[in-house]
Design a protein around this motif. Structure first.
Motif, mmCIF file in Angstrom:
data_model
loop_
_atom_site.group_PDB
_atom_site.id
_atom_site.type_symbol
_atom_site.label_atom_id
_atom_site.label_comp_id
_atom_site.label_asym_id
_atom_site.label_seq_id
_atom_site.Cartn_x
_atom_site.Cartn_y
_atom_site.Cartn_z
ATOM 1 N N ILE A 1 17.754 52.397 63.762
ATOM 2 C CA ILE A 1 18.093 52.874 62.410
ATOM 3 C C ILE A 1 18.143 54.392 62.388
ATOM 4 N N SER A 2 17.221 55.049 63.066
ATOM 5 C CA SER A 2 17.224 56.520 63.121
ATOM 6 C C SER A 2 18.497 57.040 63.764
ATOM 7 N N VAL A 3 18.900 56.425 64.862
ATOM 8 C CA VAL A 3 20.117 56.854 65.562
ATOM 9 C C VAL A 3 21.341 56.620 64.683
ATOM 10 N N VAL A 4 21.443 55.431 64.097
ATOM 11 C CA VAL A 4 22.599 55.124 63.239
ATOM 12 C C VAL A 4 22.610 56.035 62.017
ATOM 13 N N SER A 5 21.446 56.283 61.420
ATOM 14 C CA SER A 5 21.362 57.191 60.260
ATOM 15 C C SER A 5 21.799 58.594 60.654
ATOM 16 N N PHE A 6 21.297 59.060 61.776
ATOM 17 C CA PHE A 6 21.650 60.402 62.254
ATOM 18 C C PHE A 6 23.152 60.533 62.466
ATOM 19 N N ILE A 7 23.747 59.566 63.148
ATOM 20 C CA ILE A 7 25.193 59.616 63.407
ATOM 21 C C ILE A 7 25.970 59.566 62.092
ATOM 22 N N SER A 8 25.552 58.689 61.171
ATOM 23 C CA SER A 8 26.234 58.581 59.871
ATOM 24 C C SER A 8 26.172 59.894 59.111
ATOM 25 N N ILE A 9 25.002 60.501 59.101
ATOM 26 C CA ILE A 9 24.821 61.733 58.345
ATOM 27 C C ILE A 9 25.578 62.887 58.987
ATOM 28 N N VAL A 10 25.585 62.953 60.307
ATOM 29 C CA VAL A 10 26.366 63.993 60.989
ATOM 30 C C VAL A 10 27.843 63.848 60.629
ATOM 31 N N LEU A 11 28.352 62.621 60.648
ATOM 32 C CA LEU A 11 29.763 62.401 60.298
ATOM 33 C C LEU A 11 30.048 62.795 58.847
ATOM 34 N N ILE A 12 29.144 62.430 57.941
ATOM 35 C CA ILE A 12 29.317 62.801 56.525
ATOM 36 C C ILE A 12 29.306 64.317 56.375
ATOM 37 N N LEU A 13 28.339 64.981 57.016
ATOM 38 C CA LEU A 13 28.235 66.440 56.893
ATOM 39 C C LEU A 13 29.424 67.152 57.528
ATOM 40 N N ARG A 14 29.867 66.698 58.678
ATOM 41 C CA ARG A 14 31.008 67.339 59.351
ATOM 42 C C ARG A 14 32.271 67.191 58.508
ATOM 43 N N SER A 15 32.428 66.064 57.833
ATOM 44 C CA SER A 15 33.619 65.873 57.010
ATOM 45 C C SER A 15 33.553 66.652 55.700
ATOM 46 N N SER A 16 32.355 67.066 55.302
ATOM 47 C CA SER A 16 32.214 67.751 54.013
ATOM 48 C C SER A 16 32.358 69.261 54.100
ATOM 49 N N GLY A 17 32.281 69.832 55.279
ATOM 50 C CA GLY A 17 32.450 71.282 55.430
ATOM 51 C C GLY A 17 31.137 72.027 55.509
ATOM 52 N N PHE B 1 23.170 59.534 50.226
ATOM 53 C CA PHE B 1 23.471 60.752 50.974
ATOM 54 C C PHE B 1 24.941 61.134 50.776
ATOM 55 N N ALA B 2 25.830 60.153 50.937
ATOM 56 C CA ALA B 2 27.267 60.415 50.762
ATOM 57 C C ALA B 2 27.575 60.858 49.329
ATOM 58 N N MET B 3 26.907 60.247 48.355
ATOM 59 C CA MET B 3 27.138 60.631 46.955
ATOM 60 C C MET B 3 26.646 62.049 46.680
ATOM 61 N N LEU B 4 25.481 62.425 47.210
ATOM 62 C CA LEU B 4 24.991 63.792 47.016
ATOM 63 C C LEU B 4 25.960 64.806 47.627
ATOM 64 N N VAL B 5 26.447 64.525 48.812
ATOM 65 C CA VAL B 5 27.411 65.422 49.461
ATOM 66 C C VAL B 5 28.688 65.502 48.635
ATOM 67 N N THR B 6 29.167 64.360 48.160
ATOM 68 C CA THR B 6 30.387 64.344 47.344
ATOM 69 C C THR B 6 30.181 65.098 46.031
ATOM 70 N N LEU B 7 29.065 64.865 45.357
ATOM 71 C CA LEU B 7 28.793 65.554 44.090
ATOM 72 C C LEU B 7 28.653 67.063 44.296
#
Length: 170
Positions: A14-30, A70-76
């Motif tokens: 879960i830590s690895v999947v969470s980390f990868i998901s969050i990195v992808l979200i952050l990289r796409s957000s700028g 996490f995705a919603m906070l980044v989007t907002l």
């Protein structure tokens, strides 16, 4: 409290999947997403860290909720900063203006009271900038992100008070 091998493997996965998901979200957000350009950005950064920790620790109940949050906070945050760049009224809600606290041997007492900054904090800022006294300091500014900027007299040109007056938001 003990943890079984299966639970440990699940937590690691879960830590690895969470980390990868969050990195992808952050990289796409700028780059702005994790900046601390002002108090609003700082709050979002702290909230993102809290969501990540909760997602990993309470993965049984909150993995997908955490990733979605996490995705919603980044989007907002992206929407709020986009609006603040385009609409001054939104920008003034999210950001504060810098404040001139010291200028040419004079403490700007009213600004210091308003910003709740005392002389000791200004002394600390000049020490962090490599000075031992206010001698040689032309200005100290409390920036929108809460940092203190110390400007020395050794600038290439003489600083004028107008250099520190910020245009009012309309």
């Amino acid at each position: 409290m003990t943890i079984s091998l299966i639970e440990a493997v699940k937590l690691i996965a879960i830590s690895v999947v969470s980390f990868i998901s969050i990195v992808l979200i952050l990289r796409s957000s700028g780059k702005r997403t994790l900046s601390k350009m002002n108090a609003f950005d700082f709050i979002v950064t702290v909230a993102l860290g809290s969501v990540l920790a909760t997602t990993i620790v309470n993965y049984k109940a909150s993995f997908w909720s955490g990733i979605l949050t996490f995705a919603m906070l980044v989007t907002l945050q992206h929407v709020a900063t986009w609006l603040s760049v385009r609409y001054k009224s939104v920008g003034s809600l999210l950001k504060s203006d810098p404040a001139l606290l010291y200028y040419n041997d004079t403490f700007q007492e009213q600004a210091m009271r308003k910003e709740r900054v005392d002389r000791n904090e200004l002394k600390q800022a000049i020490r962090k900038s490599g000075y031992v006294s206010f001698e040689g300091i032309s200005a100290i500014i409390l920036e929108s992100d809460g940092t203190l900027t110390v400007m020395s007299d050794s600038e290439k040109r003489q600083l004028e008070k107008e250099d520190f007056i910020f245009i009012e938001k309309q």
